[in-house]
Each structure stands twice: as C-alpha cells, then as structure tokens.
Design a protein around this motif. Sequence first.
Motif, PDB file in Angstrom:
ATOM      1  N   ASN A 147     -21.805 -22.498 -32.377  1.00 40.71           N
ATOM      2  CA  ASN A 147     -21.487 -21.364 -31.527  1.00 40.71           C
ATOM      3  C   ASN A 147     -22.219 -21.499 -30.194  1.00 40.71           C
ATOM      4  O   ASN A 147     -23.438 -21.625 -30.165  1.00 40.71           O
ATOM      5  CB  ASN A 147     -21.897 -20.069 -32.232  1.00 40.71           C
ATOM      6  N   ILE A 148     -21.436 -21.445 -29.103  1.00 41.31           N
ATOM      7  CA  ILE A 148     -22.005 -21.494 -27.752  1.00 41.31           C
ATOM      8  C   ILE A 148     -21.417 -20.339 -26.958  1.00 41.31           C
ATOM      9  O   ILE A 148     -20.199 -20.143 -26.933  1.00 41.31           O
ATOM     10  CB  ILE A 148     -21.681 -22.829 -27.048  1.00 41.31           C
ATOM     11  N   GLY A 149     -22.270 -19.567 -26.299  1.00 39.56           N
ATOM     12  CA  GLY A 149     -21.832 -18.398 -25.541  1.00 39.56           C
ATOM     13  C   GLY A 149     -21.224 -18.735 -24.195  1.00 39.56           C
ATOM     14  O   GLY A 149     -21.259 -19.877 -23.729  1.00 39.56           O
ATOM     15  N   ASP A 150     -20.662 -17.713 -23.550  1.00 39.37           N
ATOM     16  CA  ASP A 150     -20.018 -17.848 -22.250  1.00 39.37           C
ATOM     17  C   ASP A 150     -21.008 -18.263 -21.160  1.00 39.37           C
ATOM     18  O   ASP A 150     -22.213 -18.122 -21.310  1.00 39.37           O
ATOM     19  CB  ASP A 150     -19.376 -16.512 -21.849  1.00 39.37           C
ATOM     20  N   ASN A 151     -20.450 -18.746 -20.059  1.00 37.19           N
ATOM     21  CA  ASN A 151     -21.219 -19.134 -18.863  1.00 37.19           C
ATOM     22  C   ASN A 151     -22.234 -20.233 -19.164  1.00 37.19           C
ATOM     23  O   ASN A 151     -23.291 -20.287 -18.543  1.00 37.19           O
ATOM     24  CB  ASN A 151     -21.950 -17.930 -18.253  1.00 37.19           C
ATOM     25  N   VAL A 203     -14.251 -24.039 -25.975  1.00 36.16           N
ATOM     26  CA  VAL A 203     -14.992 -24.186 -24.730  1.00 36.16           C
ATOM     27  C   VAL A 203     -15.077 -22.767 -24.178  1.00 36.16           C
ATOM     28  O   VAL A 203     -14.050 -22.150 -23.888  1.00 36.16           O
ATOM     29  CB  VAL A 203     -14.266 -25.129 -23.746  1.00 36.16           C
ATOM     30  N   PRO A 204     -16.269 -22.188 -24.080  1.00 32.42           N
ATOM     31  CA  PRO A 204     -16.414 -20.767 -23.740  1.00 32.42           C
ATOM     32  C   PRO A 204     -15.887 -20.411 -22.350  1.00 32.42           C
ATOM     33  O   PRO A 204     -15.730 -21.276 -21.489  1.00 32.42           O
ATOM     34  CB  PRO A 204     -17.923 -20.529 -23.812  1.00 32.42           C
ATOM     35  N   ASP A 205     -15.672 -19.124 -22.149  1.00 31.73           N
ATOM     36  CA  ASP A 205     -15.269 -18.626 -20.835  1.00 31.73           C
ATOM     37  C   ASP A 205     -16.316 -19.007 -19.800  1.00 31.73           C
ATOM     38  O   ASP A 205     -17.519 -18.953 -20.067  1.00 31.73           O
ATOM     39  CB  ASP A 205     -15.141 -17.094 -20.864  1.00 31.73           C
ATOM     40  N   TRP A 206     -15.855 -19.403 -18.629  1.00 30.70           N
ATOM     41  CA  TRP A 206     -16.700 -19.787 -17.497  1.00 30.70           C
ATOM     42  C   TRP A 206     -17.725 -20.875 -17.853  1.00 30.70           C
ATOM     43  O   TRP A 206     -18.788 -20.961 -17.249  1.00 30.70           O
ATOM     44  CB  TRP A 206     -17.418 -18.568 -16.904  1.00 30.70           C
ATOM     45  N   CYS A 207     -17.407 -21.705 -18.790  1.00 36.78           N
ATOM     46  CA  CYS A 207     -18.361 -22.706 -19.289  1.00 36.78           C
ATOM     47  C   CYS A 207     -18.894 -23.634 -18.192  1.00 36.78           C
ATOM     48  O   CYS A 207     -20.089 -23.802 -18.055  1.00 36.78           O
ATOM     49  CB  CYS A 207     -17.708 -23.526 -20.398  1.00 36.78           C
ATOM     50  N   PHE A 208     -18.003 -24.231 -17.435  1.00 39.72           N
ATOM     51  CA  PHE A 208     -18.406 -25.206 -16.418  1.00 39.72           C
ATOM     52  C   PHE A 208     -18.143 -24.708 -14.996  1.00 39.72           C
ATOM     53  O   PHE A 208     -18.068 -25.499 -14.064  1.00 39.72           O
ATOM     54  CB  PHE A 208     -17.667 -26.525 -16.650  1.00 39.72           C
ATOM     55  N   ILE A 237      -9.552 -23.454 -24.972  1.00 37.44           N
ATOM     56  CA  ILE A 237     -10.262 -23.572 -23.701  1.00 37.44           C
ATOM     57  C   ILE A 237     -10.354 -22.158 -23.143  1.00 37.44           C
ATOM     58  O   ILE A 237      -9.349 -21.489 -22.931  1.00 37.44           O
ATOM     59  CB  ILE A 237      -9.501 -24.473 -22.694  1.00 37.44           C
ATOM     60  N   GLY A 238     -11.557 -21.673 -22.923  1.00 33.21           N
ATOM     61  CA  GLY A 238     -11.780 -20.313 -22.456  1.00 33.21           C
ATOM     62  C   GLY A 238     -11.372 -20.076 -21.019  1.00 33.21           C
ATOM     63  O   GLY A 238     -11.059 -21.007 -20.272  1.00 33.21           O
ATOM     64  N   ARG A 239     -11.404 -18.806 -20.624  1.00 33.52           N
ATOM     65  CA  ARG A 239     -11.032 -18.404 -19.270  1.00 33.52           C
ATOM     66  C   ARG A 239     -11.917 -19.052 -18.221  1.00 33.52           C
ATOM     67  O   ARG A 239     -13.134 -19.082 -18.362  1.00 33.52           O
ATOM     68  CB  ARG A 239     -11.124 -16.889 -19.122  1.00 33.52           C
ATOM     69  N   LEU A 240     -11.290 -19.551 -17.192  1.00 35.20           N
ATOM     70  CA  LEU A 240     -11.970 -20.092 -16.006  1.00 35.20           C
ATOM     71  C   LEU A 240     -13.022 -21.149 -16.356  1.00 35.20           C
ATOM     72  O   LEU A 240     -14.006 -21.312 -15.627  1.00 35.20           O
ATOM     73  CB  LEU A 240     -12.578 -18.953 -15.186  1.00 35.20           C
ATOM     74  N   SER A 241     -12.817 -21.861 -17.427  1.00 29.47           N
ATOM     75  CA  SER A 241     -13.810 -22.835 -17.908  1.00 29.47           C
ATOM     76  C   SER A 241     -14.128 -23.940 -16.917  1.00 29.47           C
ATOM     77  O   SER A 241     -15.241 -24.449 -16.902  1.00 29.47           O
ATOM     78  CB  SER A 241     -13.346 -23.467 -19.221  1.00 29.47           C
ATOM     79  N   PHE A 242     -13.148 -24.342 -16.121  1.00 26.20           N
ATOM     80  CA  PHE A 242     -13.354 -25.462 -15.201  1.00 26.20           C
ATOM     81  C   PHE A 242     -13.115 -25.088 -13.740  1.00 26.20           C
ATOM     82  O   PHE A 242     -12.924 -25.965 -12.906  1.00 26.20           O
ATOM     83  CB  PHE A 242     -12.448 -26.637 -15.607  1.00 26.20           C
ATOM     84  N   ILE A 243     -13.171 -23.795 -13.414  1.00 29.25           N
ATOM     85  CA  ILE A 243     -12.921 -23.380 -12.039  1.00 29.25           C
ATOM     86  C   ILE A 243     -14.033 -23.879 -11.117  1.00 29.25           C
ATOM     87  O   ILE A 243     -15.212 -23.906 -11.493  1.00 29.25           O
ATOM     88  CB  ILE A 243     -12.743 -21.848 -11.940  1.00 29.25           C
ATOM     89  N   ASP A 244     -13.658 -24.333  -9.954  1.00 30.37           N
ATOM     90  CA  ASP A 244     -14.574 -24.846  -8.924  1.00 30.37           C
ATOM     91  C   ASP A 244     -15.345 -26.087  -9.373  1.00 30.37           C
ATOM     92  O   ASP A 244     -16.455 -26.346  -8.904  1.00 30.37           O
ATOM     93  CB  ASP A 244     -15.551 -23.763  -8.445  1.00 30.37           C
ATOM     94  N   CYS A 245     -14.760 -26.865 -10.258  1.00 25.78           N
ATOM     95  CA  CYS A 245     -15.316 -28.181 -10.621  1.00 25.78           C
ATOM     96  C   CYS A 245     -14.683 -29.203  -9.682  1.00 25.78           C
ATOM     97  O   CYS A 245     -13.823 -29.996 -10.079  1.00 25.78           O
ATOM     98  CB  CYS A 245     -15.023 -28.505 -12.084  1.00 25.78           C
ATOM     99  N   ILE A 246     -15.104 -29.173  -8.435  1.00 26.23           N
ATOM    100  CA  ILE A 246     -14.434 -29.938  -7.380  1.00 26.23           C
ATOM    101  C   ILE A 246     -14.575 -31.453  -7.535  1.00 26.23           C
ATOM    102  O   ILE A 246     -13.788 -32.197  -6.970  1.00 26.23           O
ATOM    103  CB  ILE A 246     -14.930 -29.496  -5.990  1.00 26.23           C
TER     104      ILE A 246
END
Length: 174
Positions: free
Chosen positions: A102-106, A126-131, A149-158
Amino acid sequence: VDGILFNADQSSLIRYPPQRPEVTYSVPNTVTQIADSAFEYSSVLTNIVLPSTVVEIGDGAFSYATAITSLHLPTGVTRIGHDPFSSCTSLVEIVFPSTVTNIGDNTFLNCSSLGSISWPLGVAKVPDWCFTACSGLTNVILPESVTTIGRLSFIDCIGLKRLVLPSSVSNINS
C-alpha cells in the motif's frame, strides 16, 4: 534521545529535528514506524539508514527533506502513507522491498531529480498524483501487478521518455 523524539518504548520515531548537522542518520533497530512528518523539512540529511524492523512509513514522513539522495526501504515495510517523499528534490533513487502492498497519494510529488523507478510488485495501483512534477523522470516500467493508474499520476513529467504499462492495467484515471 539526543534531541530526536521517540515514543516511550522507542518503537516510533516521531520527529527528527530538521536542522541537525548530520548528513547520515541510522535509525535505531527498536523502531518499527517512521511517524507522520518525522523527517519533514530535513535540509541537511543526505542519507537515512532504516533498520529491518521498520514496517510502516507515515504520511509525509520524508516530505521536503531536500537533501536526501537515495533511500532503501527495508524488507518488512508494508505500508507507506500519503505524501511520503513529496518535494524530496534531491532524491535520485528509491528501492522498494517486495513486501510493500500500500502506497498513498502524492508519493513523489515534485521529486525533480528522480530519474527512474522500479515499482514494487505488491502494489496494484499507481496512486493519484504519484509522479506529479517529477521533471527528471525519464523511465518507468510498471510490473504486471499494476491494474490501476491513479488521477494525474504523470502530469508535468516533462522529461518522461519511456512508460511501460503492463497488459494488466484495466483502469487509467484522468
């Protein structure tokens, strides 16, 4: 003990003073839990040695610990709370044991130096906002155990160049 706050039987490390001068700290082997926010805002520590007795990492346990470069979680850790490593901007490497379920969000929110990761086999989501905002992340290979795959997990991984999703993934959130 030496300015570090533990509970009475020293099974929980409650707070490590953020401005202590040491660059390395070895957690005593009486500790089974790293409490919520225990190492939060540590700006000097580059290396934390966790004993095999640790089974739980609390919410925000290492968040904003900006000097930590790598962390090896011991076999036996099963639960990692929310925001455990967020804004650990120098974190390059983390090693998960196979016992984590178990791994939490962010999880790695704003860990800009994290380049690649090996996801633990026992964690299905893969938790929400993970990466989120892991600008240095270039390579992620997820094992067959991952189904969501959680919400926004890879957002802004440029910098992300390679993301391998297993065929077991049946749900990708926004």
